[in-house]
Enzyme design. Sequence first.
Site, PDB file in Angstrom:
ATOM      1  N   ASP A  60      42.832  42.881  36.647  1.00 14.38           N
ATOM      2  CA  ASP A  60      42.080  43.172  37.858  1.00 14.38           C
ATOM      3  C   ASP A  60      43.100  43.441  38.959  1.00 14.38           C
ATOM      4  OD1 ASP A  60      39.864  43.141  39.720  1.00 14.38           O
ATOM      5  OD2 ASP A  60      38.844  41.868  38.257  1.00 14.38           O
TER       6      ASP A  60
ATOM      7  N   ASP B 165      39.709  46.699  42.081  1.00 15.31           N
ATOM      8  CA  ASP B 165      38.724  46.036  42.932  1.00 15.31           C
ATOM      9  C   ASP B 165      38.449  46.852  44.203  1.00 15.31           C
ATOM     10  OD1 ASP B 165      37.305  43.376  43.298  1.00 15.31           O
ATOM     11  OD2 ASP B 165      38.483  43.390  45.154  1.00 15.31           O
TER      12      ASP B 165
ATOM     13  N   GLU C 135      36.243  49.903  40.739  1.00 22.14           N
ATOM     14  CA  GLU C 135      35.004  49.361  41.285  1.00 22.14           C
ATOM     15  C   GLU C 135      34.770  50.102  42.595  1.00 22.14           C
ATOM     16  OE1 GLU C 135      32.912  45.237  42.829  1.00 22.14           O
ATOM     17  OE2 GLU C 135      34.908  45.809  43.474  1.00 22.14           O
TER      18      GLU C 135
ATOM     19  N   HIS D 142      30.679  39.640  36.988  1.00 21.89           N
ATOM     20  CA  HIS D 142      30.770  38.317  37.609  1.00 21.89           C
ATOM     21  C   HIS D 142      30.146  38.255  39.005  1.00 21.89           C
ATOM     22  CE1 HIS D 142      33.881  40.714  39.320  1.00 21.89           C
ATOM     23  NE2 HIS D 142      34.146  39.791  40.222  1.00 21.89           N
ATOM     24  N   ASP D 143      29.684  39.391  39.529  1.00 25.87           N
ATOM     25  CA  ASP D 143      29.070  39.401  40.865  1.00 25.87           C
ATOM     26  C   ASP D 143      27.557  39.539  40.810  1.00 25.87           C
ATOM     27  OD1 ASP D 143      31.564  39.352  42.157  1.00 25.87           O
ATOM     28  OD2 ASP D 143      31.695  41.536  42.222  1.00 25.87           O
TER      29      ASP D 143
HETATM   30  O1  TEU Z   1      33.377  42.860  44.757  1.00 24.07           O
HETATM   31  C1  TEU Z   1      33.068  43.798  45.735  1.00 24.07           C
HETATM   32  C2  TEU Z   1      31.762  43.709  46.354  1.00 24.07           C
HETATM   33  O2  TEU Z   1      31.354  44.621  47.035  1.00 24.07           O
HETATM   34  C3  TEU Z   1      30.998  42.487  46.257  1.00 24.07           C
HETATM   35  O3  TEU Z   1      30.744  42.104  47.573  1.00 24.07           O
HETATM   36  C4  TEU Z   1      29.741  42.687  45.519  1.00 24.07           C
HETATM   37  O4  TEU Z   1      29.021  43.765  46.027  1.00 24.07           O
HETATM   38  C5  TEU Z   1      28.941  41.454  45.716  1.00 24.07           C
HETATM   39  O5  TEU Z   1      29.700  40.429  45.217  1.00 24.07           O
HETATM   40  C6  TEU Z   1      27.618  41.474  45.025  1.00 24.07           C
HETATM   41  O6  TEU Z   1      26.891  40.408  45.564  1.00 24.07           O
HETATM   42  C7  TEU Z   1      34.694  42.691  44.393  1.00 24.07           C
HETATM   43  C8  TEU Z   1      34.805  41.600  43.356  1.00 24.07           C
HETATM   44  O7  TEU Z   1      34.152  42.004  42.197  1.00 24.07           O
HETATM   45  C9  TEU Z   1      34.274  40.324  43.947  1.00 24.07           C
HETATM   46  O8  TEU Z   1      34.224  39.288  43.016  1.00 24.07           O
HETATM   47  C10 TEU Z   1      35.169  39.962  45.114  1.00 24.07           C
HETATM   48  O9  TEU Z   1      34.631  38.841  45.758  1.00 24.07           O
HETATM   49  C11 TEU Z   1      35.288  41.100  46.099  1.00 24.07           C
HETATM   50  O10 TEU Z   1      35.523  42.357  45.488  1.00 24.07           O
HETATM   51  C12 TEU Z   1      36.466  40.855  47.006  1.00 24.07           C
HETATM   52  O11 TEU Z   1      37.662  40.972  46.292  1.00 24.07           O
END
Ligand code: TEU
Length: 544
Positions: free
Chosen positions: A97, A199, A252, A321-322
């Site tokens: 990542d 990311d 992403e 994971h989000d």
């Molecule tokens: O996520 C980016 C992001 O836009 C997140 O806010 C996502 O839309 C949200 O979590 C959904 O509820 C990336 C990573 O995947 C995330 O885990 C990190 O927290 C974020 O970037 C900051 O690095």
Amino acid sequence: MNKKYKHSTVYQIYPRSFCDSDGDGVGDIRGIISKLDYLRDLGIDVIWLSPVYKSPNDDNGYDISDYKDIQPEFGTMADFDELLAAAKERGISIIMDLVINHTSDEHEWFRRALAGEEKYKNYYIIKKGKNGGLPNNWGNFFADCPWEPFGDPANGEYYLHLFSKKQPDLNWYNPEVYREICDIMRFWLDKGVAGFRCDVINIIHKRTFEDGKRRLALTGKEHYISTEGTHRILASLRRDVMDNYDAFTVGETVMVDVPMARDLSDESRRELDMVFAFEHMECDQIGVKWFKTKFKPRKLMRILTKWQTGLDWNTCYFENHDQPRSVTRFTEGGEYRKVGAKMLLGLLFSLRGTTFVYEGQEIGMTNGAFGSLDEIMDIESHNVDKMAKSLGIVNPFRWRLINKTSRDNARTPMQWNGNEGAGFTSGTPWLKLHPNYKDVNVERDLSDPDGVIAFFKRMNLYKKSSDILKEGSFRELHAGKYVYAFERELSGERLIAVCNFSTKKSNMPEGIEGDVIISNYPDMAPSLRPYEFRLISARKEGKL
Ligand code: TEU
């Protein structure tokens, strides 16, 4: 596009929650090593490893304090090297990542900036406040204010953080930052990692720091979503670093529409190999991501079709994971959990693109079972609670909102078996285990010939062996209230996927004929049963 990985099945590991080898309640690298045979047996080609770098864990590793070291609770660099080698032995590549929109405020660069070193101040976005207020009116991804006083508040300086205040945004106008990041990427590529999941990569370059158009969330986003500056940086990274290693990149990319995603992943522009878009993850929300509404299958179908036909090549994913778990979001779960999880996997593997799955999806893991905010660890959820409170929203409404949308829903520890600790840990898990682990776990699912894993393997193997699923075109045949059907075609050979997103029986759309090759039911029936999935080899003469 990097052809080497185009037809890979990619499995995302969230290291904290995958497997704990030393009983501290936190997953670790040795835990991952112990599960490599399992991943090989699933037919996984690539692991996307969520951050394992040194981090104070404000955002579980997405706040990096040392890009070239391993988080001690995950193990050591020697463990990492062993993981890489052991994965390679099993034919599995690893992508890391790459979090380069921001660092941790505990990174040496930020500390030195705070200590007054001009060189490092220029690594971050530090601006003077305007008229006694903040530098601009932008919003923040984590329901916070994106500006925090830099050092002594009396100086009137602020640093930008689009995520938590412990995640200061890097200044991509500074060529030194570019050089540092290239160096970090080479460090990992030299070790032998296959590439990166990048990311929030389409927001790294901010076009201007002017006020933005007022919105409910993310005021200012038009100034940093997929800017020309970001395109230039991505093309340079590809030329200066990636190409020398034949590395693979998946970006992403947040808030992108089809043309933006096309520009970021188009072969001729040579930027990213492929991108994660989010529109289908937003099919059950109103406006802001923290407000989920009732899931309407037809909306998901429309969005899937739009992206399948709009981009030449997609990443196909329903979980990460989000995001809350797909089986909870897109099916009724409960008695339909197993069949629903299989239907979603059937659909996923039938789409055109590279398949990405998230740990636990292969057994149909569900959203966490949290009783209150105290059981939630995610910073985003806590910020949303604060924001909602400041807007006068009272509990239980706040909790209802958070419980549904919290990212911790996907982060509950992996359920390996029915023993105490679910085979994840011998200690106390860092995040509450889902009590359904006694029923829903890898060991039990594997022993069931009709288990979700068995279906996962069938679909995965079938996709790898089928040129139609790999390279065939996509055409929607039917998008009804509950039933979705589409065709994949290559040189006149056709496969048709049919999904029933309902707890009730539905009729097969008219005109679809052929032999069922794979289904999530053991036998055939005239109509589609609850959450039935069928992959059909269409008769050549069949009219559609
Ligand atoms: O996520 C980016 C992001 O836009 C997140 O806010 C996502 O839309 C949200 O979590 C959904 O509820 C990336 C990573 O995947 C995330 O885990 C990190 O927290 C974020 O970037 C900051 O690095």
